[in-house]
Enzyme design. Sequence first.
Site, PDB file in Angstrom:
ATOM      1  N   TRP A   1       0.845  -1.205   0.000  1.00  0.00           N
ATOM      2  CA  TRP A   1       0.000   0.000   0.000  1.00  0.00           C
ATOM      3  C   TRP A   1       0.880   1.255   0.000  1.00  0.00           C
ATOM      4  O   TRP A   1       0.733   2.146  -0.852  1.00  0.00           O
ATOM      5  CB  TRP A   1      -0.877  -0.070   1.255  1.00  0.00           C
ATOM      6  CG  TRP A   1      -1.898   0.978   1.449  1.00  0.00           C
ATOM      7  CD1 TRP A   1      -2.357   1.890   0.536  1.00  0.00           C
ATOM      8  CD2 TRP A   1      -2.620   1.216   2.659  1.00  0.00           C
ATOM      9  NE1 TRP A   1      -3.311   2.679   1.109  1.00  0.00           N
ATOM     10  CE2 TRP A   1      -3.496   2.283   2.403  1.00  0.00           C
ATOM     11  CE3 TRP A   1      -2.615   0.625   3.931  1.00  0.00           C
ATOM     12  CZ2 TRP A   1      -4.365   2.775   3.385  1.00  0.00           C
ATOM     13  CZ3 TRP A   1      -3.482   1.114   4.904  1.00  0.00           C
ATOM     14  CH2 TRP A   1      -4.342   2.168   4.639  1.00  0.00           C
TER      15      TRP A   1
ATOM     16  N   HIS B   1      12.275  -5.639   4.654  1.00  0.00           N
ATOM     17  CA  HIS B   1      11.898  -6.061   6.015  1.00  0.00           C
ATOM     18  C   HIS B   1      13.147  -6.223   6.881  1.00  0.00           C
ATOM     19  O   HIS B   1      13.062  -6.682   8.010  1.00  0.00           O
ATOM     20  CB  HIS B   1      11.152  -7.394   5.967  1.00  0.00           C
ATOM     21  CG  HIS B   1       9.909  -7.371   5.132  1.00  0.00           C
ATOM     22  ND1 HIS B   1       9.003  -6.350   5.182  1.00  0.00           N
ATOM     23  CD2 HIS B   1       9.412  -8.265   4.227  1.00  0.00           C
ATOM     24  CE1 HIS B   1       8.012  -6.600   4.331  1.00  0.00           C
ATOM     25  NE2 HIS B   1       8.237  -7.750   3.746  1.00  0.00           N
TER      26      HIS B   1
HETATM   27  P1  A3P Z   1      -4.470  -8.326   5.604  1.00  0.00           P
HETATM   28  O1  A3P Z   1      -3.818  -9.646   5.410  1.00  0.00           O
HETATM   29  O2  A3P Z   1      -4.834  -8.055   7.041  1.00  0.00           O
HETATM   30  O3  A3P Z   1      -5.608  -8.086   4.686  1.00  0.00           O
HETATM   31  P2  A3P Z   1       2.245  -6.035   3.145  1.00  0.00           P
HETATM   32  O4  A3P Z   1       1.977  -5.166   1.967  1.00  0.00           O
HETATM   33  O5  A3P Z   1       3.242  -5.426   4.067  1.00  0.00           O
HETATM   34  O6  A3P Z   1       2.532  -7.431   2.724  1.00  0.00           O
HETATM   35  O7  A3P Z   1       0.917  -6.064   4.009  1.00  0.00           O
HETATM   36  C1  A3P Z   1      -0.208  -6.745   3.544  1.00  0.00           C
HETATM   37  C2  A3P Z   1      -1.406  -6.293   4.343  1.00  0.00           C
HETATM   38  O8  A3P Z   1      -1.780  -4.966   3.945  1.00  0.00           O
HETATM   39  C3  A3P Z   1      -2.612  -7.178   4.051  1.00  0.00           C
HETATM   40  O9  A3P Z   1      -3.376  -7.187   5.253  1.00  0.00           O
HETATM   41  C4  A3P Z   1      -3.289  -6.404   2.938  1.00  0.00           C
HETATM   42  O10 A3P Z   1      -4.619  -6.736   2.718  1.00  0.00           O
HETATM   43  C5  A3P Z   1      -3.127  -4.979   3.451  1.00  0.00           C
HETATM   44  N1  A3P Z   1      -3.292  -3.979   2.398  1.00  0.00           N
HETATM   45  C6  A3P Z   1      -2.748  -3.988   1.164  1.00  0.00           C
HETATM   46  N2  A3P Z   1      -3.154  -2.916   0.476  1.00  0.00           N
HETATM   47  C7  A3P Z   1      -3.963  -2.214   1.286  1.00  0.00           C
HETATM   48  C8  A3P Z   1      -4.719  -0.999   1.120  1.00  0.00           C
HETATM   49  N3  A3P Z   1      -4.693  -0.326  -0.004  1.00  0.00           N
HETATM   50  N4  A3P Z   1      -5.458  -0.582   2.176  1.00  0.00           N
HETATM   51  C9  A3P Z   1      -5.480  -1.281   3.334  1.00  0.00           C
HETATM   52  N5  A3P Z   1      -4.803  -2.436   3.545  1.00  0.00           N
HETATM   53  C10 A3P Z   1      -4.045  -2.896   2.527  1.00  0.00           C
END
Ligand code: A3P
Length: 316
Positions: free
Chosen positions: A78, A123
Amino acid sequence: MATEKSVMVPDTRVLLDLKNSKGHGFYCFKYDELYLYALRPSMLKGSNNKDKIKSIKEAELKDDDIIICAYPKCGTHWLWEVIEMVKSGTIQYQKDVKETRMMEFIFKDGIEAVAPPRVFNTHLPLRMLPTQVVERKVKCIQIMRNPKDACVSFFNHCRDMEKPYGYDGDFAEFTEAFLSGKMPFGSYSTYLLAWKAEVAASPELPVLNLFYEDMKFDPVKTVKDIAKFLSLTSTDQFCEEVALACSFKKMKTVDEEMKVELPIKLWKDGTKGTFYRKGEIGDWKNWFTVAENEKFDQIWNEQMKDSGFEFTYAPV
Ligand code: A3P
């Protein structure tokens, strides 16, 4: 309790066996006190995992590089899309997936090969990043998320992924690994405490600390904070457009319809593996039993006591 012993894994690498007494868990290698998953020999092109990770420290950076630093599952995808839009001043989605800018996936050569302007993500703790991060005062943006939602998100990720994750334990077992750190990237508490100490030791480093929950409550404000941190002039309207374009629904659709996928199989057959699962605050309530929640609080609070980190666990 998992013990640390070396084993030969099926594709003939020697790794540490971090599996629990039920035989569920991870094979990792350890570098600079951090457990990491091992890439397959075919992806390492004659080198090995430790040398590749070590190479990151030597990578040449550019003064206007930006690095997103975060423990897994705290919102890197995100934030990456948001920063790319803010930096370019356009509402345009990246065609590449963010793993193509992930330092521990592309290593020194891959880092140096990315064309500017560059927004990397990682990370890894600060001590394992290129020495030029501190030397050149490269802007770092940290995104944190409450540990219970991060744990749930990481569990789904590890369970649905192909090897080297391919987690085969249940949620309670995963929570133990998450808290004890017997897994790739170690425990979230260790990550956060290291981040705090390592940033404190480099007071000149420009750092913006963000929280997933704040970004969810008020995405426009977060976009404005990012623009300010990057010394960019962005209109209110543009910040609103970025926030909207990067809403969970929009990004999930973009991911499904337009991203250039990696040339490796990420998700296990029969799973709904995705980086865009639910995107909510408080999903942990659907996963933890009352007793598990109490135990989690007890261990987490003990690990983080006096650290000063505060998290939001429910939507307002
Ligand atoms: P969930 O598994 O709780 O849905 P990363 O990008 O660090 O891998 O994190 C992934 C998490 O961020 C996931 O959480 C994903 O759904 C959430 N995520 C990704 N894009 C998002 C957005 N635009 N708004 C809110 N949450 C988002």
